[in-house]
Design a protein around this motif. Structure first.
Motif, PDB file in Angstrom:
ATOM      1  N   LYS A 175      57.278  66.229  26.082  1.00 47.54           N
ATOM      2  CA  LYS A 175      57.670  67.000  24.906  1.00 47.54           C
ATOM      3  C   LYS A 175      59.172  67.021  24.645  1.00 47.54           C
ATOM      4  N   ASN A 176      59.982  66.604  25.619  1.00 49.74           N
ATOM      5  CA  ASN A 176      61.434  66.634  25.468  1.00 49.74           C
ATOM      6  C   ASN A 176      61.976  65.314  24.932  1.00 49.74           C
ATOM      7  N   VAL A 177      62.491  65.358  23.724  1.00 50.02           N
ATOM      8  CA  VAL A 177      63.100  64.172  23.112  1.00 50.02           C
ATOM      9  C   VAL A 177      64.609  64.310  23.290  1.00 50.02           C
ATOM     10  N   ASN A 178      65.164  63.394  24.099  1.00 50.11           N
ATOM     11  CA  ASN A 178      66.588  63.449  24.415  1.00 50.11           C
ATOM     12  C   ASN A 178      67.099  62.022  24.594  1.00 50.11           C
ATOM     13  N   PHE A 179      68.149  61.843  25.376  1.00 45.22           N
ATOM     14  CA  PHE A 179      68.736  60.516  25.555  1.00 45.22           C
ATOM     15  C   PHE A 179      68.144  59.745  26.719  1.00 45.22           C
ATOM     16  N   GLU A 180      67.154  60.299  27.397  1.00 48.73           N
ATOM     17  CA  GLU A 180      66.598  59.670  28.592  1.00 48.73           C
ATOM     18  C   GLU A 180      65.825  58.387  28.304  1.00 48.73           C
ATOM     19  N   GLY A 181      65.181  58.289  27.140  1.00 47.55           N
ATOM     20  CA  GLY A 181      64.438  57.083  26.801  1.00 47.55           C
ATOM     21  C   GLY A 181      63.013  57.070  27.322  1.00 47.55           C
ATOM     22  N   ASP A 182      62.528  58.201  27.832  1.00 44.17           N
ATOM     23  CA  ASP A 182      61.151  58.276  28.318  1.00 44.17           C
ATOM     24  C   ASP A 182      60.170  58.264  27.150  1.00 44.17           C
ATOM     25  N   GLU A 183      58.956  57.804  27.421  1.00 46.48           N
ATOM     26  CA  GLU A 183      57.911  57.800  26.400  1.00 46.48           C
ATOM     27  C   GLU A 183      57.531  59.238  26.071  1.00 46.48           C
ATOM     28  N   ASN A 184      57.497  59.550  24.776  1.00 48.53           N
ATOM     29  CA  ASN A 184      57.163  60.893  24.319  1.00 48.53           C
ATOM     30  C   ASN A 184      55.740  61.002  23.788  1.00 48.53           C
ATOM     31  N   ILE A 185      55.272  59.955  23.119  1.00 48.10           N
ATOM     32  CA  ILE A 185      53.963  59.991  22.462  1.00 48.10           C
ATOM     33  C   ILE A 185      53.195  58.718  22.795  1.00 48.10           C
ATOM     34  N   LYS A 186      51.904  58.876  23.039  1.00 48.50           N
ATOM     35  CA  LYS A 186      51.005  57.734  23.186  1.00 48.50           C
ATOM     36  C   LYS A 186      50.133  57.682  21.940  1.00 48.50           C
ATOM     37  N   ILE A 187      50.129  56.506  21.300  1.00 47.62           N
ATOM     38  CA  ILE A 187      49.310  56.290  20.101  1.00 47.62           C
ATOM     39  C   ILE A 187      48.195  55.321  20.501  1.00 47.62           C
ATOM     40  N   TYR A 188      46.958  55.750  20.311  1.00 52.74           N
ATOM     41  CA  TYR A 188      45.794  54.941  20.648  1.00 52.74           C
ATOM     42  C   TYR A 188      45.221  54.325  19.378  1.00 52.74           C
ATOM     43  N   PHE A 189      45.167  53.001  19.360  1.00 54.22           N
ATOM     44  CA  PHE A 189      44.632  52.261  18.215  1.00 54.22           C
ATOM     45  C   PHE A 189      43.183  51.848  18.489  1.00 54.22           C
ATOM     46  N   TYR A 190      42.393  51.806  17.406  1.00 51.87           N
ATOM     47  CA  TYR A 190      41.081  51.189  17.499  1.00 51.87           C
ATOM     48  C   TYR A 190      41.288  49.697  17.695  1.00 51.87           C
ATOM     49  N   LYS A 191      40.426  49.066  18.459  1.00 51.77           N
ATOM     50  CA  LYS A 191      40.530  47.611  18.636  1.00 51.77           C
ATOM     51  C   LYS A 191      39.508  46.908  17.791  1.00 51.77           C
TER      52      LYS A 191
END
Length: 155
Positions: A139-155
């Protein structure tokens, strides 16, 4: 001559103010692309050209244009709004939208460096044309560059 050399060295040494300001003072929301394959989460490179835009002041602003085989994207977040709208434009002219609710927290670094902005993700909703779901993983959006959100697509 020695006095001139000492004055030159003192001038050069005086230029270092000792502050380590961030060169990039924008926090980026990092989103990874995934698909569920046989019940297992797998990184997913979206194969078709994809354009990603943000809704800014009621206008659709393109941030990433016609990328292919992308497994992740990074987008800046709004300092003035509490909900960002991210629009995924697909090749078949269909669109999906993410609605990301967040709080903005100014962080005063120093008088020389100014104020930075950090964000805390609160909620995410999405439409379901090609996006199956989206979840907040950090949930923390900062300068670290960690993944914040996972988006799952239909295949």
């Amino acid at each position: 001559m020695a006095i001139l050399l000492l004055i030159s060295l003192a001038t050069i040494a005086g230029c270092d103010n000792g502050y380590d300001c961030e060169l990039n003072n924008t926090s980026y929301n990092n989103m990874g692309f995934y698909a569920n394959e046989d019940g297992k989460e797998q990184p997913y490179a979206y194969p078709s050209p994809l354009t990603v835009s943000l809704m800014v002041n009621g206008k659709d602003t393109i941030m990433i244009n016609h990328i292919t085989d992308a497994e992740e994207i990074s987008l800046p977040m709004s300092y003035t709004q509490e909900c960002d709208t991210v629009i995924f434009h697909y090749q078949d002219e269909l669109c999906d939208s993410l609605y990301i609710t967040h709080t903005n927290t100014p962080y005063y670094q120093s008088m020389e460096c100014g104020t930075l902005m950090f964000h805390e993700l609160e909620d995410i909703k999405c439409t379901n044309i090609w996006i199956e779901s989206a979840t907040i993983v950090n949930k923390n959006v900062n300068f670290e560059g960690d993944e914040n959100i996972k988006i799952y697509f239909y295949k």
